[in-house]
Design an enzyme around this catalytic site. Structure first.
Site, mmCIF file in Angstrom:
data_model
loop_
_atom_site.group_PDB
_atom_site.id
_atom_site.type_symbol
_atom_site.label_atom_id
_atom_site.label_comp_id
_atom_site.label_asym_id
_atom_site.label_seq_id
_atom_site.Cartn_x
_atom_site.Cartn_y
_atom_site.Cartn_z
ATOM 1 N N ASP A 288 1.418 4.368 -3.775
ATOM 2 C CA ASP A 288 0.119 4.193 -4.550
ATOM 3 C C ASP A 288 -0.850 5.691 -4.499
ATOM 4 O O ASP A 288 -1.926 5.611 -4.912
ATOM 5 C CB ASP A 288 -0.736 3.280 -4.035
ATOM 6 N N ASP B 179 31.039 27.471 -0.826
ATOM 7 C CA ASP B 179 31.324 28.535 -1.676
ATOM 8 C C ASP B 179 30.299 29.567 -2.282
ATOM 9 O O ASP B 179 29.828 29.389 -3.210
ATOM 10 C CB ASP B 179 32.186 28.112 -2.833
ATOM 11 N N HIS C 31 34.385 32.667 -3.397
ATOM 12 C CA HIS C 31 35.884 32.662 -3.939
ATOM 13 C C HIS C 31 35.926 33.890 -4.849
ATOM 14 O O HIS C 31 37.315 34.186 -5.189
ATOM 15 C CB HIS C 31 36.516 31.534 -4.365
ATOM 16 N N SER D 134 32.725 31.516 -12.906
ATOM 17 C CA SER D 134 32.669 31.431 -11.681
ATOM 18 C C SER D 134 31.878 32.598 -10.928
ATOM 19 O O SER D 134 31.710 33.571 -11.373
ATOM 20 C CB SER D 134 33.863 31.701 -10.638
ATOM 21 N N LYS E 276 0.860 -1.214 0.142
ATOM 22 C CA LYS E 276 -0.196 0.084 0.025
ATOM 23 C C LYS E 276 0.961 1.380 0.049
ATOM 24 O O LYS E 276 0.299 2.345 -0.005
ATOM 25 C CB LYS E 276 -1.036 0.016 1.356
ATOM 26 N N ASP F 294 3.929 7.321 3.686
ATOM 27 C CA ASP F 294 4.287 6.084 2.794
ATOM 28 C C ASP F 294 4.167 6.417 1.304
ATOM 29 O O ASP F 294 4.199 5.531 0.318
ATOM 30 C CB ASP F 294 2.889 4.953 2.978
ATOM 31 N N ASP G 253 2.670 18.130 -12.302
ATOM 32 C CA ASP G 253 1.191 17.632 -12.312
ATOM 33 C C ASP G 253 0.356 18.617 -13.089
ATOM 34 O O ASP G 253 -0.872 18.367 -13.115
ATOM 35 C CB ASP G 253 0.769 17.152 -10.817
HETATM 36 C C1 4AZ Z 1 37.468 28.565 -12.525
HETATM 37 O O1 4AZ Z 1 38.536 28.811 -12.359
HETATM 38 C C2 4AZ Z 1 36.767 27.385 -12.702
HETATM 39 N N1 4AZ Z 1 35.110 23.376 -15.110
HETATM 40 C C3 4AZ Z 1 35.251 27.526 -12.954
HETATM 41 C C4 4AZ Z 1 34.813 26.442 -13.432
HETATM 42 C C5 4AZ Z 1 35.245 25.133 -13.705
HETATM 43 C C6 4AZ Z 1 36.957 25.356 -13.500
HETATM 44 C C7 4AZ Z 1 37.557 26.209 -13.398
HETATM 45 C C8 4AZ Z 1 34.646 23.955 -13.836
HETATM 46 O O2 4AZ Z 1 36.933 29.674 -12.264
#
Ligand code: 4AZ
Length: 584
Positions: free
Chosen positions: A247, A431, A383, A526, A244, A257, A294
């Protein structure tokens, strides 16, 4: 953006459509179903998800999502619209939502009837005969006594009956039976519940002629016992037959469930978040799956006939439409697709309206990408930024080419740089950073032109591995060549990244790429967005470009900060109202 071979990529897509987890509508033929032991996902069950887990389901309109759990709103936080209702304690409430939020904190106060309270109306549920274990359900509405019909009687309804009678875990089992002559009547009450109601009066109730048909019986749950090997243990500790589970029927009563399902059986539909919902919820104009499969356009082409039933479920759905919603993830203008570039695509105007560039005042190059998420807020990688450089950064919005400047570009200075407190520069753990832009006109809200916020995902179950998403940026192209046009490519979410990057991979990270590395993010991308689109084409910022072993290397996908894991962190800084697309 390193974008190499479209052809190889298309071939890959064709190959992986078999394995990619998609939207599956379960077959009604038992021969095509997975064997029973394959339905449940063990690691998901460990989280003890219930109907109150907003990583799996939407909260009720009288609740809000806090740290993954639906918690009670205060009555004044309900929408003001709606009809007044009367509680079992004969207290009149202005709206159903207000009563339910009141009940949410004081469970004794249940719904009894629509409209304000009147002295004469009454509604009583009782089980007959008193001494039996399996009992018929007698309902007295304004002194008119009837029994519940056996027709369409399921655990959904039985759980509500038992809950109404103060058995909080609901029913143990149901049965259909012929009554003694003593309770024979020509009429019976046809009951349909959603399954999460706390009183039977909230369900749809209709008197119909019984004929010679059987009536509904129930055994409410009292004592906990050990579950047998053929039973499933619900989070509320009830045992239900294993077959059950998954479902679409809420046998447990707490929905446990239906929340960790690889596939769904019977007349039920598999949400990509691994939740089974009854087929009758498809195309009913209420989103039940987190990403709206849905209510998908191609599933619901004709637009289903709405059968307006006399139940509080329609009222609940109406209340949902009164809740505030923020606008995000939907580009304003129509996309003008520009010509394709070998191996990839240049972004068209308005195609990635959440993409921003982060530059330094002294530097013409784009250091990093960023994502506009609403208000004055930009999401980026930790970063990419330093607190001490806050005055040197400039946010560029509405930009396509960094050299051939288009119209509608705006630049913003920053008020604040908020770097995640657990960011580790050596490992790139956590990050993630938030940048608060300065408004152009003091005191006015930020509203960067040609810019639309990407929605912030609140659950890691919104997009599964295999889902195809888009990554964009001004980073290096093939051969690490510098480029000026905003580019984008399709990448697939991957689940096996701890095997690939081993001890360099941590919680809060997610990989995405293609099997041959033909599409990847690279240096300069990045801090920029990996966006995934829900069934209605609403864009969610699923990842932030973070790192990877080189660029475009086979077997070394890009690593992204998994934004869904940071929903609470983000909303703590921006405020919930900025990033909560729904009542979350
Ligand atoms: C960078 O150096 C970096 N392939 C960003 C992304 C990736 C590699 C390096 C992913 O900012």
């Amino acid at each position: 953006m390193r974008l190499i071979s479209v052809l190889v990529f298309i071939l890959y897509l064709l190959l992986c459509t078999d394995t990619a987890k998609g939207i599956t509508r379960s077959s009604k033929k038992p021969t095509q179903q997975a064997p029973p032991e394959n339905y449940l996902i063990e690691e998901c069950l460990n989280n003890s998800y219930t109907v109150n887990s907003c990583k799996k389901v939407f909260c009720q309109p009288w609740q809000r999502c806090m740290d993954g759990t639906c918690s009670c709103k205060l009555p004044y936080q309900c929408p003001k619209n709606g009809t007044s209702v009367c509680s079992a304690e004969r207290k009149t409430f202005r709206t159903y939502c207000q009563l339910k939020s009141y009940e949410c904190q004081r469970p004794k106060s249940k719904f009894r009837s629509r409209g304000s309270c009147t002295p004469q109306d009454n509604f009583e549920v009782s089980l007959k005969p008193e001494n039996a274990s399996e009992r018929f359900i007698q309902v007295a509405v304004n002194s008119q006594e009837t029994f519940i019909c056996g027709h369409e009687w399921s655990m959904n309804e039985a759980n509500v009956v038992c809950r109404d009678l103060h058995f909080p875990e609901g029913a143990d089992r149901i049965k259909l039976d012929r009554p003694d002559d003593a309770w024979n009547s020509s009429e019976c009450l046809k009951v349909t519940c959603r399954g999460t109601e706390t009183s039977l009066a909230e369900c749809s109730l209709a008197s119909t002629s019984r004929g010679r048909k059987k009536l509904a019986k129930v055994v409410c749950h009292t004592a906990h016992k050990e579950c047998s090997s053929t039973e499933f243990r619900c989070v509320n500790r009830k045992c239900i037959p294993s077959d059950k589970t998954c479902d679409g029927i809420n046998d447990c009563g707490d929905l446990s469930d239906e929340l960790c399902c690889k596939a769904c059986r019977g007349e039920s539909f598999h949400c990509s978040s691994n939740v089974c919902i009854p087929n009758k919820y498809l195309c009913n104009k209420e989103m039940d799956c987190l990403t709206g499969e849905d209510e998908n356009n191609h599933l619901c082409r004709e637009g289903r006939e709405e059968t307006e039933e006399e139940s509080m479920d329609t009222e609940r759905r109406k209340i949902k439409t009164f809740l505030p919603q923020i606008h995000c993830g939907v580009p304003n203008h129509t996309v003008t697709r520009r010509k394709r570039i070998i191996g990839g695509h240049s972004a068209g105007k308005g195609e990635f309206p959440w993409q921003v560039a982060i530059r330094s005042v002294s530097n013409t190059q784009v250091n990093c990408g960023g994502i506009y998420i609403g208000g004055c807020w930009i999401l980026t990688a930790a970063h990419c930024v330093r607190q001490s450089y806050v005055h040197t950064y400039r946010i560029w919005t509405g930009m396509l080419d960094t050299v051939l400047k288009n119209e509608g570009i705006e630049t913003f200075k920053l008020n604040r740089v908020i770097i995640h407190e657990n960011y580790i520069s050596k490992t790139y753990e956590n990050d993630i950073a938030l940048l608060e832009m300065k408004t152009i006109d003091q005191g006015k809200p930020c509203s960067p032109p040609n810019t639309v916020a990407a929605c912030v995902p609140w659950s890691p179950y919104m997009f599964p591995a295999g889902h195809q998403c888009k990554v964009s940026g001004w980073g290096r192209a093939e051969g690490y060549e510098r480029q000026f046009a905003l580019k984008w490519g399709y990448v697939n979410l991957m689940s096996n990244c701890s095997e690939i990057y081993k001890e360099r991979y941590f919680k809060g990270m997610e990989c995405a790429g293609t099997y041959d590395g033909s599409v990847d993010s690279c240096r300069g991308d990045s801090g920029g967005p990996l966006v995934c689109f829900d069934s209605n084409n609403v864009a969610y910022v699923w990842g932030i470009v973070s790192w990877g072993e080189n660029c475009g290397e086979e077997g070394h996908p890009g690593v992204y900060t998994k934004v869904a894991d940071y929903f609470e962190w983000i909303s703590r800084h921006t405020g919930k109202a900025v990033v909560s697309r729904f009542n979350v």
